[in-house]
Design a protein around this motif. Sequence first.
Motif, PDB file in Angstrom:
ATOM      1  N   UNK A   1       0.857  -1.180   0.000  1.00  0.00           N
ATOM      2  CA  UNK A   1       0.000   0.000   0.000  1.00  0.00           C
ATOM      3  C   UNK A   1       0.895   1.232   0.000  1.00  0.00           C
ATOM      4  N   UNK A   2       0.620   2.170  -0.899  1.00  0.00           N
ATOM      5  CA  UNK A   2       1.498   3.338  -1.034  1.00  0.00           C
ATOM      6  C   UNK A   2       1.597   4.147   0.257  1.00  0.00           C
ATOM      7  N   UNK A   3       0.667   3.954   1.182  1.00  0.00           N
ATOM      8  CA  UNK A   3       0.734   4.690   2.448  1.00  0.00           C
ATOM      9  C   UNK A   3       1.827   4.144   3.369  1.00  0.00           C
ATOM     10  N   UNK A   4       2.296   2.925   3.099  1.00  0.00           N
ATOM     11  CA  UNK A   4       3.328   2.328   3.954  1.00  0.00           C
ATOM     12  C   UNK A   4       4.704   2.809   3.515  1.00  0.00           C
ATOM     13  N   UNK A   5       5.590   3.119   4.448  1.00  0.00           N
ATOM     14  CA  UNK A   5       6.944   3.569   4.097  1.00  0.00           C
ATOM     15  C   UNK A   5       7.687   2.513   3.299  1.00  0.00           C
ATOM     16  N   UNK A   6       8.477   2.950   2.340  1.00  0.00           N
ATOM     17  CA  UNK A   6       9.210   1.995   1.499  1.00  0.00           C
ATOM     18  C   UNK A   6      10.221   1.199   2.324  1.00  0.00           C
ATOM     19  N   UNK A   7      10.808   1.830   3.365  1.00  0.00           N
ATOM     20  CA  UNK A   7      11.798   1.121   4.172  1.00  0.00           C
ATOM     21  C   UNK A   7      11.179  -0.106   4.837  1.00  0.00           C
ATOM     22  N   UNK A   8      10.046   0.086   5.497  1.00  0.00           N
ATOM     23  CA  UNK A   8       9.381  -1.018   6.185  1.00  0.00           C
ATOM     24  C   UNK A   8       8.953  -2.085   5.196  1.00  0.00           C
ATOM     25  N   UNK A   9       8.405  -1.666   4.069  1.00  0.00           N
ATOM     26  CA  UNK A   9       7.918  -2.616   3.071  1.00  0.00           C
ATOM     27  C   UNK A   9       9.044  -3.488   2.534  1.00  0.00           C
ATOM     28  N   UNK A  10      10.168  -2.880   2.166  1.00  0.00           N
ATOM     29  CA  UNK A  10      11.261  -3.639   1.563  1.00  0.00           C
ATOM     30  C   UNK A  10      11.945  -4.566   2.568  1.00  0.00           C
ATOM     31  N   UNK A  11      12.156  -4.094   3.792  1.00  0.00           N
ATOM     32  CA  UNK A  11      12.792  -4.945   4.799  1.00  0.00           C
ATOM     33  C   UNK A  11      11.917  -6.160   5.092  1.00  0.00           C
ATOM     34  N   UNK A  12      10.623  -5.948   5.266  1.00  0.00           N
ATOM     35  CA  UNK A  12       9.723  -7.073   5.531  1.00  0.00           C
ATOM     36  C   UNK A  12       9.685  -8.026   4.342  1.00  0.00           C
ATOM     37  N   UNK A  13       9.709  -7.476   3.143  1.00  0.00           N
ATOM     38  CA  UNK A  13       9.710  -8.340   1.953  1.00  0.00           C
ATOM     39  C   UNK A  13      10.971  -9.202   1.908  1.00  0.00           C
ATOM     40  N   UNK A  14      12.125  -8.596   2.125  1.00  0.00           N
ATOM     41  CA  UNK A  14      13.380  -9.345   2.050  1.00  0.00           C
ATOM     42  C   UNK A  14      13.453 -10.416   3.141  1.00  0.00           C
ATOM     43  N   UNK A  15      12.923 -10.104   4.321  1.00  0.00           N
ATOM     44  CA  UNK A  15      12.925 -11.088   5.399  1.00  0.00           C
ATOM     45  C   UNK A  15      12.073 -12.304   5.019  1.00  0.00           C
ATOM     46  N   UNK A  16      10.894 -12.065   4.445  1.00  0.00           N
ATOM     47  CA  UNK A  16      10.034 -13.185   4.008  1.00  0.00           C
ATOM     48  C   UNK A  16      10.659 -13.940   2.845  1.00  0.00           C
TER      49      UNK A  16
END
Length: 299
Positions: free
Chosen positions: A279-294
């Motif tokens: 969701x564009x409302x979510x910060x890119x930092x949080x989104x990418x870190x969570x994606x890489x962890x998964x």
Amino acid sequence: MAQPHLNPATLPAQSELQAFARTAAHLLAERRVRSPGARVVKRRPGVGMQHLDHRDYVPGDEVRHIDWRQTARRRRPIVRQFESETATDWTVLLDLSSSMATHGASKWRAAVAGAAAMSYALLELGHRVGLLAFGRSVSTECPRGRGRTHYASVVRTLGALRPVATGEPSDLGACGRRLHGDSAVVVFSDFLADDEMRGGLAALLERSSSLHALQIADPADATLPATGEVDLVDVETGARITALADGRAAALAVEERAELARRLRAFCQRSGIAFTAWDVARPWQQTLIEHLARARSVC
């Protein structure tokens, strides 16, 4: 609709990139290719003999690798990077279709921030990074390179890109012809297509060492512009339909958008593709870190 303007504020600040690279380092540095296929051995920062580049010190780095001259000049701890032979190639794919230009180009801005941040972090670790921008075909390519000087090339490429305001569909499969199976691939797109670009993802999966899909969504995509009779236009195909906009129609639009994401997520899970709904409302930092962890448990 006016062509969206990409201003310097779209790109993350240097301090944000450095912080992200430090956090993402342990998620990216020791990744191994799991899928079959040939892979050319590449240089990466490690413990070899040849000096490759510099980067910020992170906890766990050996003190003997600190470059004290660069540390004094930059007034923060800087370490030397050296060659080793376990790095991979990465290719970042950006969707330039017209649906990425809607609602003030919020999805496009998120895609550019994500592409810049991933490129910076990977280059800091010594990986080679390339970029492809696609609509109905591949329109722009930044060939793979490595190091901080190559990040400047990535930034120049991103700065020159614009999603087409109207009439531009997306064919993710067109990118497959530029891939040769030896790189990890990251796709930034809204995946708004009849089949959620599943066919394109399947084609990329055959030509990549690992595949990441980040589906960028703006809640405004499912918001009807008014009540009563409205004229709805597909910005990519130009197709028009007349519909009655009311509370029920609005709820159906939100549900259909959610169903699209569910279908895409299920396909990615079955196929071994690392998937994140962004969701564009979510910060890119949080989104990418969570994606890489998964992603570490997926591909």
